[in-house]
Design a protein around this motif. Sequence first.
Motif, PDB file in Angstrom:
ATOM      1  N   ASP A 128     -47.624  40.222  20.170  1.00  0.00           N
ATOM      2  CA  ASP A 128     -48.757  39.685  20.924  1.00  0.00           C
ATOM      3  C   ASP A 128     -48.220  38.713  21.975  1.00  0.00           C
ATOM      4  N   SER A 129     -48.420  39.047  23.258  1.00  0.00           N
ATOM      5  CA  SER A 129     -47.862  38.192  24.304  1.00  0.00           C
ATOM      6  C   SER A 129     -48.495  38.533  25.645  1.00  0.00           C
ATOM      7  N   SER A 130     -48.064  37.819  26.652  1.00  0.00           N
ATOM      8  CA  SER A 130     -48.443  38.102  28.040  1.00  0.00           C
ATOM      9  C   SER A 130     -47.251  38.726  28.761  1.00  0.00           C
ATOM     10  N   LEU A 147     -46.352  48.014  18.577  1.00  0.00           N
ATOM     11  CA  LEU A 147     -47.691  47.978  19.137  1.00  0.00           C
ATOM     12  C   LEU A 147     -47.738  46.685  19.935  1.00  0.00           C
ATOM     13  N   PHE A 148     -47.654  46.791  21.245  1.00  0.00           N
ATOM     14  CA  PHE A 148     -47.632  45.615  22.118  1.00  0.00           C
ATOM     15  C   PHE A 148     -49.061  45.211  22.471  1.00  0.00           C
ATOM     16  N   GLY A 149     -49.445  43.970  22.161  1.00  0.00           N
ATOM     17  CA  GLY A 149     -50.754  43.456  22.533  1.00  0.00           C
ATOM     18  C   GLY A 149     -50.646  42.600  23.781  1.00  0.00           C
ATOM     19  N   GLU A 150     -51.173  43.099  24.903  1.00  0.00           N
ATOM     20  CA  GLU A 150     -51.164  42.350  26.167  1.00  0.00           C
ATOM     21  C   GLU A 150     -52.360  41.404  26.173  1.00  0.00           C
ATOM     22  N   ASN A 188     -48.000  53.153  27.093  1.00  0.00           N
ATOM     23  CA  ASN A 188     -48.567  53.734  25.886  1.00  0.00           C
ATOM     24  C   ASN A 188     -48.022  55.137  25.632  1.00  0.00           C
ATOM     25  N   GLY A 189     -47.460  55.333  24.435  1.00  0.00           N
ATOM     26  CA  GLY A 189     -46.901  56.631  24.065  1.00  0.00           C
ATOM     27  C   GLY A 189     -45.464  56.850  24.479  1.00  0.00           C
ATOM     28  N   LYS A 190     -44.844  55.881  25.127  1.00  0.00           N
ATOM     29  CA  LYS A 190     -43.461  56.038  25.571  1.00  0.00           C
ATOM     30  C   LYS A 190     -42.487  55.849  24.402  1.00  0.00           C
ATOM     31  N   ALA A 191     -41.201  56.077  24.706  1.00  0.00           N
ATOM     32  CA  ALA A 191     -40.125  55.993  23.695  1.00  0.00           C
ATOM     33  C   ALA A 191     -40.422  56.933  22.528  1.00  0.00           C
ATOM     34  N   ASP A 192     -40.710  58.187  22.871  1.00  0.00           N
ATOM     35  CA  ASP A 192     -41.009  59.213  21.856  1.00  0.00           C
ATOM     36  C   ASP A 192     -42.166  58.807  20.954  1.00  0.00           C
ATOM     37  N   GLY A 193     -43.134  58.107  21.537  1.00  0.00           N
ATOM     38  CA  GLY A 193     -44.318  57.706  20.792  1.00  0.00           C
ATOM     39  C   GLY A 193     -44.160  56.430  19.990  1.00  0.00           C
ATOM     40  N   ARG A 194     -42.983  55.795  20.051  1.00  0.00           N
ATOM     41  CA  ARG A 194     -42.766  54.573  19.260  1.00  0.00           C
ATOM     42  C   ARG A 194     -43.415  53.352  19.889  1.00  0.00           C
ATOM     43  N   ILE A 195     -43.838  53.449  21.147  1.00  0.00           N
ATOM     44  CA  ILE A 195     -44.502  52.324  21.801  1.00  0.00           C
ATOM     45  C   ILE A 195     -45.961  52.679  22.057  1.00  0.00           C
ATOM     46  N   ARG A 196     -46.834  51.777  21.597  1.00  0.00           N
ATOM     47  CA  ARG A 196     -48.242  51.876  21.935  1.00  0.00           C
ATOM     48  C   ARG A 196     -48.732  50.509  22.421  1.00  0.00           C
ATOM     49  N   ILE A 197     -49.798  50.544  23.193  1.00  0.00           N
ATOM     50  CA  ILE A 197     -50.303  49.319  23.805  1.00  0.00           C
ATOM     51  C   ILE A 197     -51.682  48.990  23.251  1.00  0.00           C
ATOM     52  N   ALA A 198     -51.839  47.740  22.840  1.00  0.00           N
ATOM     53  CA  ALA A 198     -53.112  47.224  22.345  1.00  0.00           C
ATOM     54  C   ALA A 198     -53.609  46.119  23.272  1.00  0.00           C
ATOM     55  N   ILE A 199     -54.786  45.638  22.982  1.00  0.00           N
ATOM     56  CA  ILE A 199     -55.410  44.530  23.710  1.00  0.00           C
ATOM     57  C   ILE A 199     -55.312  43.290  22.841  1.00  0.00           C
ATOM     58  N   SER A 200     -54.977  42.166  23.449  1.00  0.00           N
ATOM     59  CA  SER A 200     -54.981  40.893  22.736  1.00  0.00           C
ATOM     60  C   SER A 200     -55.993  39.951  23.384  1.00  0.00           C
ATOM     61  N   ALA A 201     -57.033  39.605  22.629  1.00  0.00           N
ATOM     62  CA  ALA A 201     -57.926  38.521  23.043  1.00  0.00           C
ATOM     63  C   ALA A 201     -57.362  37.254  22.402  1.00  0.00           C
ATOM     64  N   TRP A 202     -57.010  36.274  23.207  1.00  0.00           N
ATOM     65  CA  TRP A 202     -56.218  35.158  22.680  1.00  0.00           C
ATOM     66  C   TRP A 202     -56.873  34.539  21.438  1.00  0.00           C
ATOM     67  N   ALA A 203     -58.083  34.010  21.574  1.00  0.00           N
ATOM     68  CA  ALA A 203     -58.792  33.383  20.455  1.00  0.00           C
ATOM     69  C   ALA A 203     -60.248  33.209  20.861  1.00  0.00           C
ATOM     70  N   ILE A 226     -57.496  46.075  19.147  1.00  0.00           N
ATOM     71  CA  ILE A 226     -57.596  44.716  19.677  1.00  0.00           C
ATOM     72  C   ILE A 226     -57.081  43.770  18.597  1.00  0.00           C
ATOM     73  N   THR A 227     -56.303  42.796  18.998  1.00  0.00           N
ATOM     74  CA  THR A 227     -55.911  41.738  18.068  1.00  0.00           C
ATOM     75  C   THR A 227     -56.421  40.414  18.598  1.00  0.00           C
ATOM     76  N   ILE A 228     -56.732  39.498  17.685  1.00  0.00           N
ATOM     77  CA  ILE A 228     -57.244  38.185  18.076  1.00  0.00           C
ATOM     78  C   ILE A 228     -56.833  37.151  17.026  1.00  0.00           C
ATOM     79  N   HIS A 229     -56.464  35.960  17.469  1.00  0.00           N
ATOM     80  CA  HIS A 229     -56.255  34.837  16.562  1.00  0.00           C
ATOM     81  C   HIS A 229     -57.641  34.356  16.119  1.00  0.00           C
TER      82      HIS A 229
END
Length: 462
Positions: A128-130, A147-150, A188-203, A226-229
Amino acid sequence: MTAIIHDAVIVTGDDEDTVHYGASIAIDGTRIAAIGPNAELQQRYPSAERIDGRGRMVMPGFANTHTHLTMTLARGVFEDLSPPHKPPFSGGLSPIPLPDMTQDERRVMAQLGALECLRSGVTFMLEDSSDIDDYAETLAGSGLRFLFGERAYDRTGTAIGDPAPFQLDRAMGEKHMATIERTFAKWNGKADGRIRIAISAWAPDMCSPELLKDLSALQSKLGTWITIHLNQIWGEVAAVQAHRNRLPTEYLADLGFLNDKVICAHCRCMDPREEKLLGDAKVIVAFNAAIAARRGLSPRIDSLERQGCTITMGSDNMAEDMVEVMRTGLFMERVRREDGRNPTPEQALRWASRNGYKAFGMADGGWLAAGNKADLIVIDTQRAHLVPMLRAVSNFVHNGQARDVQSVMVDGRWLMRDGKVLTMDEPAIVAQAQEVANKAWSRQFKKRFDKPPAGFSPAALP
Protein backbone atom coordinates in the motif's frame (compact mmCIF):
# COMPACT_ATOMS: atom_id res chain seq x y z
CA MET A 1 10.88 -30.38 -15.52
CA THR A 2 9.31 -32.17 -12.57
CA ALA A 3 11.04 -31.96 -9.19
CA ILE A 4 10.36 -34.05 -6.09
CA ILE A 5 11.21 -32.99 -2.54
CA HIS A 6 11.35 -36.32 -0.70
CA ASP A 7 11.59 -37.54 2.90
CA ALA A 8 10.22 -34.23 4.18
CA VAL A 9 7.51 -33.06 6.55
CA ILE A 10 4.72 -31.68 4.36
CA VAL A 11 2.34 -29.17 6.00
CA THR A 12 -0.61 -28.88 3.61
CA GLY A 13 -2.81 -26.27 5.27
CA ASP A 14 -5.85 -28.08 3.85
CA ASP A 15 -9.31 -28.22 5.46
CA GLU A 16 -8.19 -31.03 7.78
CA ASP A 17 -4.81 -29.42 8.59
CA THR A 18 -3.13 -32.55 7.23
CA VAL A 19 0.59 -33.03 7.93
CA HIS A 20 2.59 -35.77 6.17
CA TYR A 21 5.79 -36.97 7.84
CA GLY A 22 8.57 -38.53 5.75
CA ALA A 23 6.66 -37.82 2.54
CA SER A 24 7.21 -36.30 -0.91
CA ILE A 25 5.82 -33.39 -2.88
CA ALA A 26 6.16 -33.23 -6.68
CA ILE A 27 6.22 -29.92 -8.57
CA ASP A 28 5.63 -29.78 -12.31
CA GLY A 29 5.93 -26.38 -13.94
CA THR A 30 3.97 -23.80 -11.95
CA ARG A 31 1.80 -26.35 -10.14
CA ILE A 32 1.97 -29.01 -7.45
CA ALA A 33 1.66 -32.35 -9.23
CA ALA A 34 1.22 -34.67 -6.23
CA ILE A 35 1.78 -35.21 -2.51
CA GLY A 36 2.24 -38.69 -1.10
CA PRO A 37 4.56 -41.50 0.00
CA ASN A 38 8.16 -41.35 -1.23
CA ALA A 39 8.12 -44.63 -3.16
CA GLU A 40 4.82 -43.88 -4.86
CA LEU A 41 5.89 -40.48 -6.20
CA GLN A 42 9.35 -41.67 -7.25
CA GLN A 43 7.74 -44.48 -9.19
CA ARG A 44 5.25 -42.11 -10.80
CA TYR A 45 7.95 -39.56 -11.76
CA PRO A 46 11.11 -41.64 -12.36
CA SER A 47 12.96 -38.90 -14.28
CA ALA A 48 12.18 -36.09 -11.82
CA GLU A 49 14.88 -34.05 -10.12
CA ARG A 50 15.19 -35.37 -6.58
CA ILE A 51 15.69 -32.91 -3.74
CA ASP A 52 16.60 -34.33 -0.34
CA GLY A 53 14.01 -33.17 2.20
CA ARG A 54 15.43 -34.91 5.25
CA GLY A 55 15.51 -32.42 8.11
CA ARG A 56 13.24 -30.11 6.13
CA MET A 57 9.59 -29.08 6.29
CA VAL A 58 7.62 -27.87 3.25
CA MET A 59 4.86 -25.35 4.00
CA PRO A 60 2.61 -22.92 2.12
CA GLY A 61 4.13 -19.50 1.53
CA PHE A 62 2.82 -16.58 3.59
CA ALA A 63 0.45 -13.92 2.23
CA ASN A 64 1.26 -10.52 3.74
CA THR A 65 -1.99 -8.60 3.26
CA HIS A 66 -0.84 -5.18 4.46
CA THR A 67 2.57 -3.57 4.26
CA HIS A 68 4.41 -0.37 3.35
CA LEU A 69 7.81 -1.46 2.07
CA THR A 70 9.44 1.98 1.86
CA MET A 71 8.75 2.56 5.56
CA THR A 72 11.65 0.28 6.34
CA LEU A 73 13.37 3.70 6.39
CA ALA A 74 11.82 4.27 9.85
CA ARG A 75 12.99 0.95 11.31
CA GLY A 76 13.98 1.36 14.96
CA VAL A 77 12.49 4.89 15.02
CA PHE A 78 8.71 4.88 14.68
CA GLU A 79 8.13 1.74 16.79
CA ASP A 80 8.58 3.79 19.97
CA LEU A 81 6.80 6.99 18.86
CA SER A 82 3.17 5.82 18.62
CA PRO A 83 0.37 8.39 19.00
CA PRO A 84 -1.59 8.60 22.27
CA HIS A 85 -4.69 6.49 22.94
CA LYS A 86 -6.45 9.37 24.71
CA PRO A 87 -7.04 13.03 23.75
CA PRO A 88 -5.69 15.46 22.85
CA PHE A 89 -5.06 14.10 19.34
CA SER A 90 -3.02 16.01 16.79
CA GLY A 91 -2.68 13.60 13.87
CA GLY A 92 0.06 11.39 12.49
CA LEU A 93 1.53 8.06 13.53
CA SER A 94 4.73 9.67 14.81
CA PRO A 95 5.72 13.19 15.93
CA ILE A 96 8.62 12.91 13.47
CA PRO A 97 7.46 12.50 9.86
CA LEU A 98 9.04 10.04 7.48
CA PRO A 99 11.81 11.78 5.51
CA ASP A 100 11.14 12.61 1.89
CA MET A 101 12.93 10.29 -0.53
CA THR A 102 13.90 10.49 -4.16
CA GLN A 103 12.51 7.92 -6.58
CA ASP A 104 15.80 6.00 -6.48
CA GLU A 105 15.83 6.03 -2.67
CA ARG A 106 12.27 4.74 -2.50
CA ARG A 107 13.22 1.96 -4.90
CA VAL A 108 16.08 0.86 -2.64
CA MET A 109 13.98 0.86 0.54
CA ALA A 110 11.15 -1.03 -1.20
CA GLN A 111 13.69 -3.66 -2.26
CA LEU A 112 14.92 -3.93 1.32
CA GLY A 113 11.39 -4.58 2.54
CA ALA A 114 10.72 -7.11 -0.20
CA LEU A 115 14.01 -8.85 0.61
CA GLU A 116 13.00 -9.27 4.26
CA CYS A 117 9.58 -10.52 3.14
CA LEU A 118 11.23 -13.12 0.96
CA ARG A 119 13.59 -14.23 3.70
CA SER A 120 10.70 -14.70 6.13
CA GLY A 121 8.73 -16.89 3.70
CA VAL A 122 6.34 -14.39 2.10
CA THR A 123 5.26 -15.35 -1.42
CA PHE A 124 2.39 -12.86 -1.91
CA MET A 125 1.95 -9.36 -0.51
CA LEU A 126 -0.25 -6.28 -0.65
CA GLU A 127 1.92 -3.18 -0.85
CA ASP A 128 0.00 0.00 0.00
CA SER A 129 1.70 3.20 -1.16
CA SER A 130 1.71 6.17 -3.49
CA ASP A 131 3.50 6.29 -6.86
CA ILE A 132 3.85 2.52 -7.14
CA ASP A 133 5.25 3.01 -10.62
CA ASP A 134 8.49 4.23 -9.01
CA TYR A 135 9.47 0.68 -8.09
CA ALA A 136 6.96 -1.79 -9.57
CA GLU A 137 9.35 -2.94 -12.28
CA THR A 138 12.20 -3.48 -9.83
CA LEU A 139 10.04 -5.50 -7.43
CA ALA A 140 8.62 -7.56 -10.30
CA GLY A 141 12.15 -8.89 -10.77
CA SER A 142 12.05 -10.45 -7.28
CA GLY A 143 9.65 -13.13 -8.55
CA LEU A 144 7.22 -12.53 -5.68
CA ARG A 145 3.49 -11.96 -6.14
CA PHE A 146 2.19 -8.44 -5.54
CA LEU A 147 -1.14 -6.73 -5.15
CA PHE A 148 -0.10 -3.08 -5.33
CA GLY A 149 -2.55 -0.62 -3.73
CA GLU A 150 -2.16 2.87 -5.25
CA ARG A 151 -3.26 5.41 -2.65
CA ALA A 152 -5.91 8.14 -2.83
CA TYR A 153 -7.05 10.81 -0.37
CA ASP A 154 -8.36 14.38 -0.56
CA ARG A 155 -7.76 15.82 2.91
CA THR A 156 -4.82 18.19 3.06
CA GLY A 157 -2.74 19.82 5.76
CA THR A 158 -2.61 16.93 8.22
CA ALA A 159 -2.46 13.16 8.60
CA ILE A 160 -4.45 10.28 10.11
CA GLY A 161 -5.98 10.90 13.52
CA ASP A 162 -6.51 14.67 13.56
CA PRO A 163 -9.96 15.88 14.74
CA ALA A 164 -9.26 19.40 13.42
CA PRO A 165 -11.54 20.66 10.61
CA PHE A 166 -11.42 18.69 7.35
CA GLN A 167 -9.60 20.70 4.66
CA LEU A 168 -10.81 19.36 1.31
CA ASP A 169 -8.60 19.35 -1.80
CA ARG A 170 -10.87 17.87 -4.45
CA ALA A 171 -8.28 18.37 -7.21
CA MET A 172 -5.75 16.28 -5.24
CA GLY A 173 -8.26 13.46 -4.92
CA GLU A 174 -8.98 13.55 -8.65
CA LYS A 175 -5.25 13.45 -9.36
CA HIS A 176 -4.91 10.33 -7.22
CA MET A 177 -7.85 8.73 -9.05
CA ALA A 178 -6.14 9.36 -12.37
CA THR A 179 -2.90 7.83 -11.06
CA ILE A 180 -4.76 4.70 -9.97
CA GLU A 181 -6.30 4.24 -13.42
CA ARG A 182 -2.99 4.87 -15.14
CA THR A 183 -1.14 2.43 -12.85
CA PHE A 184 -3.83 -0.21 -13.35
CA ALA A 185 -3.61 0.11 -17.14
CA LYS A 186 0.19 -0.20 -17.07
CA TRP A 187 0.76 -2.93 -14.49
CA ASN A 188 -2.31 -5.06 -13.83
CA GLY A 189 -1.64 -8.63 -14.94
CA LYS A 190 2.03 -8.05 -15.75
CA ALA A 191 4.97 -10.28 -14.76
CA ASP A 192 3.11 -13.41 -15.90
CA GLY A 193 0.12 -12.40 -13.81
CA ARG A 194 2.10 -12.00 -10.58
CA ILE A 195 1.32 -8.27 -10.41
CA ARG A 196 -2.15 -6.92 -9.87
CA ILE A 197 -3.27 -3.42 -9.01
CA ALA A 198 -5.71 -2.47 -6.25
CA ILE A 199 -7.10 0.80 -4.94
CA SER A 200 -6.00 2.22 -1.60
CA ALA A 201 -8.24 4.68 0.21
CA TRP A 202 -5.88 6.05 2.84
CA ALA A 203 -8.28 6.17 5.84
CA PRO A 204 -11.85 7.29 6.62
CA ASP A 205 -10.67 10.55 8.17
CA MET A 206 -8.48 11.31 5.12
CA CYS A 207 -11.19 10.78 2.47
CA SER A 208 -14.32 12.82 1.79
CA PRO A 209 -17.66 11.08 1.14
CA GLU A 210 -17.40 12.11 -2.52
CA LEU A 211 -13.98 10.51 -2.93
CA LEU A 212 -15.02 7.29 -1.21
CA LYS A 213 -18.03 7.01 -3.53
CA ASP A 214 -15.80 7.67 -6.53
CA LEU A 215 -13.34 4.99 -5.39
CA SER A 216 -16.16 2.48 -4.96
CA ALA A 217 -17.32 3.23 -8.49
CA LEU A 218 -13.77 2.84 -9.75
CA GLN A 219 -13.52 -0.50 -7.97
CA SER A 220 -16.60 -1.71 -9.86
CA LYS A 221 -15.21 -0.41 -13.13
CA LEU A 222 -11.81 -2.08 -12.72
CA GLY A 223 -13.05 -5.22 -10.96
CA THR A 224 -10.32 -5.02 -8.33
CA TRP A 225 -9.80 -4.74 -4.57
CA ILE A 226 -9.84 -1.73 -2.27
CA THR A 227 -7.77 -1.52 0.89
CA ILE A 228 -8.24 1.03 3.66
CA HIS A 229 -6.74 1.72 7.09
CA LEU A 230 -9.73 1.38 9.42
CA ASN A 231 -10.00 2.13 13.16
CA GLN A 232 -6.21 2.13 13.30
CA ILE A 233 -5.80 4.59 16.18
CA TRP A 234 -8.17 6.34 18.57
CA GLY A 235 -7.37 9.71 16.98
CA GLU A 236 -8.89 8.43 13.73
CA VAL A 237 -12.09 7.45 15.55
CA ALA A 238 -12.27 10.91 17.14
CA ALA A 239 -11.64 12.60 13.79
CA VAL A 240 -14.43 10.74 11.98
CA GLN A 241 -16.82 11.40 14.83
CA ALA A 242 -15.92 15.11 14.67
CA HIS A 243 -16.27 15.32 10.88
CA ARG A 244 -19.12 12.86 10.16
CA ASN A 245 -20.87 12.41 13.52
CA ARG A 246 -20.54 8.63 13.36
CA LEU A 247 -18.00 5.84 13.85
CA PRO A 248 -15.51 5.12 11.04
CA THR A 249 -17.13 1.83 9.97
CA GLU A 250 -20.60 3.38 10.12
CA TYR A 251 -19.32 6.15 7.84
CA LEU A 252 -18.10 3.61 5.28
CA ALA A 253 -21.21 1.44 5.54
CA ASP A 254 -23.54 4.41 5.02
CA LEU A 255 -21.67 5.20 1.78
CA GLY A 256 -21.99 1.62 0.48
CA PHE A 257 -18.20 1.30 0.54
CA LEU A 258 -17.93 -2.11 2.22
CA ASN A 259 -17.93 -5.40 0.28
CA ASP A 260 -16.11 -8.74 0.13
CA LYS A 261 -13.23 -7.27 -1.91
CA VAL A 262 -12.43 -4.58 0.65
CA ILE A 263 -9.35 -5.23 2.81
CA CYS A 264 -9.68 -3.37 6.11
CA ALA A 265 -6.32 -3.01 7.81
CA HIS A 266 -6.11 -2.94 11.62
CA CYS A 267 -9.74 -2.75 12.95
CA ARG A 268 -8.33 -2.20 16.44
CA CYS A 269 -10.16 0.76 17.99
CA MET A 270 -13.59 -0.61 17.23
CA ASP A 271 -17.06 -0.75 18.72
CA PRO A 272 -18.88 -4.13 18.53
CA ARG A 273 -21.47 -2.49 16.26
CA GLU A 274 -18.72 -1.87 13.73
CA GLU A 275 -17.54 -5.46 13.87
CA LYS A 276 -21.05 -6.57 12.91
CA LEU A 277 -21.14 -4.14 9.98
CA LEU A 278 -17.86 -5.54 8.69
CA GLY A 279 -19.06 -9.11 9.10
CA ASP A 280 -22.34 -8.39 7.33
CA ALA A 281 -20.35 -7.07 4.35
CA LYS A 282 -17.97 -10.10 4.44
CA VAL A 283 -14.92 -7.84 4.35
CA ILE A 284 -11.31 -8.99 4.59
CA VAL A 285 -9.47 -7.95 7.77
CA ALA A 286 -5.70 -7.56 7.80
CA PHE A 287 -4.61 -8.45 11.35
CA ASN A 288 -1.29 -6.64 11.67
CA ALA A 289 -0.32 -8.22 14.95
CA ALA A 290 3.29 -7.13 15.40
CA ILE A 291 2.67 -3.42 14.85
CA ALA A 292 -0.52 -3.68 16.93
CA ALA A 293 1.51 -5.03 19.83
CA ARG A 294 4.06 -2.25 19.41
CA ARG A 295 1.26 0.34 19.55
CA GLY A 296 -0.37 -1.29 22.58
CA LEU A 297 -3.61 -2.05 20.73
CA SER A 298 -5.38 -5.20 19.63
CA PRO A 299 -8.41 -6.02 17.46
CA ARG A 300 -11.03 -8.49 18.65
CA ILE A 301 -10.20 -11.12 16.06
CA ASP A 302 -12.51 -13.76 17.50
CA SER A 303 -15.50 -11.41 17.22
CA LEU A 304 -14.57 -10.24 13.71
CA GLU A 305 -14.20 -13.81 12.50
CA ARG A 306 -17.46 -14.96 14.10
CA GLN A 307 -19.28 -12.02 12.53
CA GLY A 308 -18.21 -13.22 9.06
CA CYS A 309 -14.95 -11.44 8.23
CA THR A 310 -12.06 -13.24 6.54
CA ILE A 311 -9.03 -12.90 8.82
CA THR A 312 -5.65 -12.45 7.15
CA MET A 313 -2.31 -11.18 8.45
CA GLY A 314 0.04 -8.35 7.54
CA SER A 315 3.31 -6.86 8.75
CA ASP A 316 2.38 -3.17 8.23
CA ASN A 317 5.53 -1.10 8.55
CA MET A 318 9.19 -1.10 9.60
CA ALA A 319 9.45 -4.90 9.99
CA GLU A 320 8.44 -7.50 7.37
CA ASP A 321 8.92 -10.69 9.40
CA MET A 322 5.75 -12.74 8.89
CA VAL A 323 6.92 -15.50 11.23
CA GLU A 324 6.95 -12.91 14.01
CA VAL A 325 3.57 -11.56 12.86
CA MET A 326 1.96 -15.01 12.94
CA ARG A 327 3.26 -15.88 16.40
CA THR A 328 2.44 -12.43 17.83
CA GLY A 329 -1.12 -12.75 16.53
CA LEU A 330 -1.53 -16.10 18.24
CA PHE A 331 -0.17 -14.76 21.53
CA MET A 332 -2.18 -11.51 21.45
CA GLU A 333 -5.45 -13.31 20.82
CA ARG A 334 -4.82 -15.83 23.58
CA VAL A 335 -4.06 -13.02 26.04
CA ARG A 336 -7.10 -11.03 24.92
CA ARG A 337 -9.41 -14.07 25.15
CA GLU A 338 -7.76 -15.30 28.37
CA ASP A 339 -7.60 -18.68 26.67
CA GLY A 340 -4.39 -20.71 26.60
CA ARG A 341 -5.60 -23.00 23.80
CA ASN A 342 -7.34 -20.79 21.29
CA PRO A 343 -6.70 -19.72 18.65
CA THR A 344 -4.79 -22.81 17.61
CA PRO A 345 -1.47 -22.70 15.75
CA GLU A 346 -3.27 -24.15 12.73
CA GLN A 347 -5.69 -21.21 12.74
CA ALA A 348 -2.83 -18.73 12.92
CA LEU A 349 -1.09 -20.42 9.99
CA ARG A 350 -4.31 -20.29 7.96
CA TRP A 351 -4.69 -16.57 8.68
CA ALA A 352 -1.11 -15.99 7.53
CA SER A 353 -1.28 -18.08 4.36
CA ARG A 354 -4.37 -19.65 2.83
CA ASN A 355 -6.83 -16.94 3.90
CA GLY A 356 -4.71 -14.24 2.31
CA TYR A 357 -4.45 -16.08 -0.99
CA LYS A 358 -8.18 -16.76 -0.98
CA ALA A 359 -8.95 -13.12 -0.18
CA PHE A 360 -6.80 -12.07 -3.14
CA GLY A 361 -8.78 -14.31 -5.49
CA MET A 362 -6.37 -17.27 -5.53
CA ALA A 363 -8.21 -20.18 -3.91
CA ASP A 364 -5.58 -22.50 -5.40
CA GLY A 365 -2.74 -20.88 -3.46
CA GLY A 366 -1.64 -20.62 0.16
CA TRP A 367 -2.11 -24.35 0.78
CA LEU A 368 -0.50 -27.44 -0.68
CA ALA A 369 -2.50 -29.90 -2.80
CA ALA A 370 -2.26 -31.49 -6.24
CA GLY A 371 -3.21 -28.91 -8.84
CA ASN A 372 -2.53 -25.90 -6.64
CA LYS A 373 -0.01 -23.19 -7.35
CA ALA A 374 3.58 -24.16 -6.49
CA ASP A 375 4.04 -21.32 -4.00
CA LEU A 376 5.83 -22.85 -1.02
CA ILE A 377 8.63 -22.50 1.48
CA VAL A 378 11.13 -24.98 2.91
CA ILE A 379 12.04 -24.82 6.61
CA ASP A 380 15.26 -26.13 8.17
CA THR A 381 13.98 -28.15 11.12
CA GLN A 382 17.43 -29.14 12.35
CA ARG A 383 17.69 -26.16 14.67
CA ALA A 384 18.04 -26.32 18.43
CA HIS A 385 14.77 -24.40 18.87
CA LEU A 386 12.82 -26.75 16.55
CA VAL A 387 14.01 -30.10 17.87
CA PRO A 388 12.29 -32.39 18.68
CA MET A 389 9.87 -32.12 15.74
CA LEU A 390 6.70 -33.69 17.15
CA ARG A 391 3.76 -31.47 16.16
CA ALA A 392 5.08 -29.67 13.12
CA VAL A 393 2.66 -26.73 12.84
CA SER A 394 2.53 -25.99 16.54
CA ASN A 395 6.31 -26.24 16.82
CA PHE A 396 6.96 -23.77 14.01
CA VAL A 397 4.25 -21.27 14.95
CA HIS A 398 5.40 -21.19 18.58
CA ASN A 399 9.16 -21.51 18.09
CA GLY A 400 10.11 -20.84 14.48
CA GLN A 401 12.22 -17.93 13.28
CA ALA A 402 12.52 -16.21 9.92
CA ARG A 403 16.07 -17.53 9.57
CA ASP A 404 14.66 -21.07 9.52
CA VAL A 405 13.24 -20.38 6.04
CA GLN A 406 15.84 -21.93 3.74
CA SER A 407 14.10 -21.90 0.35
CA VAL A 408 11.18 -20.06 -1.26
CA MET A 409 9.35 -21.02 -4.45
CA VAL A 410 6.75 -19.03 -6.41
CA ASP A 411 5.09 -20.43 -9.54
CA GLY A 412 7.47 -23.39 -9.42
CA ARG A 413 10.56 -21.15 -9.52
CA TRP A 414 13.10 -20.97 -6.72
CA LEU A 415 13.51 -17.37 -5.51
CA MET A 416 15.70 -18.45 -2.61
CA ARG A 417 17.38 -21.84 -2.31
CA ASP A 418 19.43 -23.26 0.53
CA GLY A 419 19.63 -19.84 2.15
CA LYS A 420 20.78 -17.93 -0.94
CA VAL A 421 18.51 -15.31 -2.51
CA LEU A 422 18.56 -15.87 -6.27
CA THR A 423 16.47 -13.00 -7.63
CA MET A 424 17.82 -9.99 -5.73
CA ASP A 425 21.32 -8.66 -5.04
CA GLU A 426 21.12 -8.92 -1.27
CA PRO A 427 24.55 -7.46 -0.30
CA ALA A 428 24.07 -4.45 -2.59
CA ILE A 429 20.51 -3.77 -1.36
CA VAL A 430 21.55 -3.92 2.31
CA ALA A 431 24.51 -1.59 1.77
CA GLN A 432 22.51 0.87 -0.33
CA ALA A 433 19.63 0.93 2.16
CA GLN A 434 21.91 1.96 5.02
CA GLU A 435 23.38 4.72 2.87
CA VAL A 436 19.91 5.95 1.87
CA ALA A 437 18.76 5.97 5.48
CA ASN A 438 21.80 7.91 6.69
CA LYS A 439 21.30 10.59 4.02
CA ALA A 440 17.51 10.81 4.32
CA TRP A 441 17.43 11.17 8.09
CA SER A 442 20.31 13.63 8.04
CA ARG A 443 18.36 15.79 5.57
CA GLN A 444 15.26 15.51 7.74
CA PHE A 445 16.88 16.66 10.96
CA LYS A 446 18.73 19.46 9.18
CA LYS A 447 15.52 20.73 7.57
CA ARG A 448 13.13 20.37 10.49
CA PHE A 449 15.38 20.73 13.54
CA ASP A 450 13.52 17.88 15.25
CA LYS A 451 15.29 16.47 18.26
CA PRO A 452 16.49 12.98 17.28
CA PRO A 453 15.27 10.11 19.48
CA ALA A 454 17.78 8.82 22.00
CA GLY A 455 20.44 6.51 20.63
CA PHE A 456 20.30 7.75 17.03
CA SER A 457 23.29 6.85 14.88
CA PRO A 458 25.69 9.80 14.35
CA ALA A 459 26.01 8.72 10.69
CA ALA A 460 22.33 9.68 10.19
CA LEU A 461 22.58 13.12 11.78
CA PRO A 462 23.52 16.45 10.11
